[in-house]
Design a protein around this motif. Structure first.
Motif, PDB file in Angstrom:
ATOM      1  N   VAL A  82       0.842  -1.191   0.000  1.00  0.00           N
ATOM      2  CA  VAL A  82       0.000   0.000   0.000  1.00  0.00           C
ATOM      3  C   VAL A  82       0.882   1.247   0.000  1.00  0.00           C
ATOM      4  O   VAL A  82       0.634   2.194  -0.748  1.00  0.00           O
ATOM      5  CB  VAL A  82      -0.972  -0.001   1.204  1.00  0.00           C
ATOM      6  N   ARG A  83       1.941   1.235   0.823  1.00  0.00           N
ATOM      7  CA  ARG A  83       2.859   2.377   0.862  1.00  0.00           C
ATOM      8  C   ARG A  83       3.512   2.606  -0.498  1.00  0.00           C
ATOM      9  O   ARG A  83       3.741   3.740  -0.891  1.00  0.00           O
ATOM     10  CB  ARG A  83       3.957   2.135   1.893  1.00  0.00           C
ATOM     11  N   SER A  84       3.825   1.520  -1.204  1.00  0.00           N
ATOM     12  CA  SER A  84       4.535   1.660  -2.466  1.00  0.00           C
ATOM     13  C   SER A  84       3.701   2.397  -3.514  1.00  0.00           C
ATOM     14  O   SER A  84       4.250   3.007  -4.420  1.00  0.00           O
ATOM     15  CB  SER A  84       4.963   0.295  -3.007  1.00  0.00           C
ATOM     16  N   TYR A  85       2.372   2.360  -3.379  1.00  0.00           N
ATOM     17  CA  TYR A  85       1.522   3.083  -4.318  1.00  0.00           C
ATOM     18  C   TYR A  85       1.587   4.589  -4.098  1.00  0.00           C
ATOM     19  O   TYR A  85       1.256   5.359  -4.976  1.00  0.00           O
ATOM     20  CB  TYR A  85       0.069   2.599  -4.214  1.00  0.00           C
ATOM     21  N   ALA A  86       1.999   5.008  -2.907  1.00  0.00           N
ATOM     22  CA  ALA A  86       2.023   6.431  -2.578  1.00  0.00           C
ATOM     23  C   ALA A  86       3.430   7.030  -2.655  1.00  0.00           C
ATOM     24  O   ALA A  86       3.611   8.189  -2.362  1.00  0.00           O
ATOM     25  CB  ALA A  86       1.450   6.644  -1.181  1.00  0.00           C
ATOM     26  N   THR A  87       4.410   6.223  -3.035  1.00  0.00           N
ATOM     27  CA  THR A  87       5.790   6.720  -3.058  1.00  0.00           C
ATOM     28  C   THR A  87       6.420   6.454  -4.415  1.00  0.00           C
ATOM     29  O   THR A  87       5.839   5.821  -5.281  1.00  0.00           O
ATOM     30  CB  THR A  87       6.640   6.012  -1.981  1.00  0.00           C
ATOM     31  N   ASN A  88       7.649   6.927  -4.535  1.00  0.00           N
ATOM     32  CA  ASN A  88       8.406   6.676  -5.761  1.00  0.00           C
ATOM     33  C   ASN A  88       8.851   5.221  -5.855  1.00  0.00           C
ATOM     34  O   ASN A  88       9.337   4.792  -6.891  1.00  0.00           O
ATOM     35  CB  ASN A  88       9.627   7.593  -5.825  1.00  0.00           C
ATOM     36  N   ALA A  89       8.719   4.471  -4.769  1.00  0.00           N
ATOM     37  CA  ALA A  89       9.121   3.062  -4.783  1.00  0.00           C
ATOM     38  C   ALA A  89       8.203   2.230  -5.668  1.00  0.00           C
ATOM     39  O   ALA A  89       8.509   1.094  -5.982  1.00  0.00           O
ATOM     40  CB  ALA A  89       9.117   2.500  -3.366  1.00  0.00           C
TER      41      ALA A  89
END
Length: 186
Positions: A82-89
């Protein structure tokens, strides 16, 4: 009839029903999951627009299994996704996951090859063949349906032989523990 190498084409009608174009019948998400577990690639398209809906339906299958308590993805992994959808990752995560699963498949195949070809002093122990077949079947079931992940087939000639009836359960447990120690060293 299409070959097993070609993806199985599933068409979604406006009524949201899913139609298997090979067998000319309607299928459920569980049917599609079974095709995938059997090693078959699927492609799900919207009949009217032609849009590829495969990703959406695969995520839905995973969500349904998770909601039934069949937890495969740890909570921290889901959180990181979920975090990866909100970051450059976001751009790195798909490649990382694909590489990780490929390494898992290769490791499983290599382990199966090693189990089949390794000269093993334990091979002379009573019940070892049955134990090795059981381990191979477990690994195959665990990794079943993954492309390139099924490993070698257990020896069919020895598959029909069962361990002697009076074998001591403690001896089998000891042999299993020794085999697990050897596998963990590989």
């Amino acid at each position: 009839m299409a070959t097993q190498d070609a993806p199985l084409l599933i068409k979604r009608y406006a009524s949201r029903r899913l139609y298997n174009t090979e067998t000319s019948d309607y299928v459920t998400l569980e049917d599609i999951a079974a095709f995938i577990r059997d090693g078959r690639e699927v492609k799900i398209v919207d009949l009217k627009s032609g849009d590829d809906l495969t990703r959406q339906y695969l995520l839905q299958i995973i969500a349904e299994h998770e909601s039934r308590g069949e937890n495969v993805l740890p909570l921290d992994v889901l959180t990181d996704l979920v975090r990866s959808y909100a970051t450059n990752a976001q751009s790195v995560v798909p490649q990382f996951l694909a590489a990780s699963f490929e390494m898992l498949r290769e490791g499983q195949s290599k382990m199966m090859e090693n189990m089949a070809s390794m000269p093993n002093p334990m091979a002379k122990m009573p019940g070892f063949d049955a134990l090795q077949r059981q381990q191979q079947m477990f690994l195959k079931a665990m990794m079943g349906g993954w492309r390139g992940g099924s490993g070698p087939e257990p020896d069919q000639e020895n598959a029909s032989t069962a361990p002697a009836e009076g074998e001591d359960m403690e001896e089998i447990k000891r042999q299993l523990a020794e085999l697990q120690r050897r596998i963990s060293r590989l």
